[in-house]
Design a protein around this motif. Sequence first.
Motif, short mmCIF file in Angstrom:
data_model
loop_
_atom_site.label_atom_id
_atom_site.label_comp_id
_atom_site.label_asym_id
_atom_site.label_seq_id
_atom_site.Cartn_x
_atom_site.Cartn_y
_atom_site.Cartn_z
N ASP A 1 0.85 -1.23 -0.07
CA ASP A 1 -0.05 0.15 0.05
C ASP A 1 0.88 1.23 -0.01
N SER A 2 0.80 1.98 -1.12
CA SER A 2 1.73 3.32 -1.13
C SER A 2 1.31 4.31 -0.20
N ARG A 3 0.01 4.38 0.33
CA ARG A 3 -0.50 5.22 1.03
C ARG A 3 -0.47 6.73 0.39
N SER A 4 -0.60 6.51 -0.99
CA SER A 4 -0.66 7.69 -1.71
C SER A 4 -1.27 7.44 -3.04
N ALA B 1 11.35 2.57 -7.46
CA ALA B 1 12.43 2.06 -6.43
C ALA B 1 12.23 0.16 -6.62
N ALA B 2 11.11 -0.05 -6.55
CA ALA B 2 10.91 -1.68 -6.40
C ALA B 2 11.40 -2.18 -7.94
N ALA B 3 11.07 -1.61 -8.88
CA ALA B 3 11.64 -1.94 -10.35
C ALA B 3 13.05 -1.97 -10.34
N ARG C 1 13.42 -8.38 -0.60
CA ARG C 1 14.19 -6.92 -0.98
C ARG C 1 13.50 -5.88 -1.71
N VAL C 2 12.75 -6.63 -2.84
CA VAL C 2 11.97 -5.63 -3.72
C VAL C 2 10.86 -5.04 -2.89
N ARG C 3 10.39 -5.71 -2.15
CA ARG C 3 9.03 -5.29 -1.34
C ARG C 3 9.42 -4.16 -0.41
N LEU D 1 8.79 -0.43 0.20
CA LEU D 1 8.42 0.42 1.47
C LEU D 1 9.24 1.60 2.00
N ASP D 2 10.49 1.36 1.54
CA ASP D 2 11.27 2.47 1.99
C ASP D 2 10.95 3.64 1.03
#
Length: 288
Positions: free
Chosen positions: A115-118, A129-131, A142-144, A148-149
């Motif tokens: 959930d990006s919360r946005s 960032a995940a990609a 680590r992709v997840r 989140l970061d």
Amino acid sequence: MPVAVVTDSTAYLPPELVRAHRITLVPLTVVLDGTEGLEGVNVLPADAARALGGRRVSVSTSRPAPEQFAGTYRRLLDTGADGVVSVHLSAGLSGTVEAARLAAAELGDRVAVVDSRSTGMGLGFPALAAAEAAAGGADLSRVRRAALDAVARTTIFFYVDTLDFLRRGGRINAAEALLGTALSVKPIMHMPDGAIVLLDKVRTATRGLARLVDLAVEAAGDVDVDLAVHHLAAPQRAEQLVAALADRLGDRLHTTYVTEAGAVVAAHAGPGLASVVVYRRPRPAEAA
């Protein structure tokens, strides 16, 4: 194949980034005057702007069905992906995350939903960032974590000419909408916890844009940033924001993306929307 990354059409990523990072987009549904279409496929920002500008009230949106997500996940896994990280529009705005999680539950631990919360590039930056992590060979966990970061590093602010569209869509309460219209003020909104919250009020659009710049600079702090500027039928406002932000941030500003908001956000924000999304880049030590 690395971990595949999925997001939804409300990320408003520039098409070249979607292609370059091999991101899969799942579109939300938009209904304009009883005609249903898919955001970004056969319902474009101009379609929503025309509808809303004409004050047509029959503009609505809906999440993708869980089956649509499940089919997407299976296709990616069947064609060689090690896993899927699916990053989506805030649960405070839409049931899209819920639909994605229902689909992911059918596939066990090979799919992780974030959930990006946005919305807008508040969603797009975490997907990017995940990609990037996936392209570097990171595993599913680590992709997840990269997504989140990025969520934690991203802040969104937006200006709307009126609160009426947000009130109609149930995204803010009637008292806030009444306050805005009664005083003829221009609202500045943000999403501190994944829901739309009134942050400030100004008297004119010019002051609204200036306030967006101040807030974005404050959110950037003392780190390098990437920015995204969204608008709806207001390209000149986007140009003003880009110029002012470049002047204020100087060398700390790395990349700026400018895109028009799609029909889903348009339906709830209305023409004249201007938004700035700030992504605080990791410091070298953090990136290492």
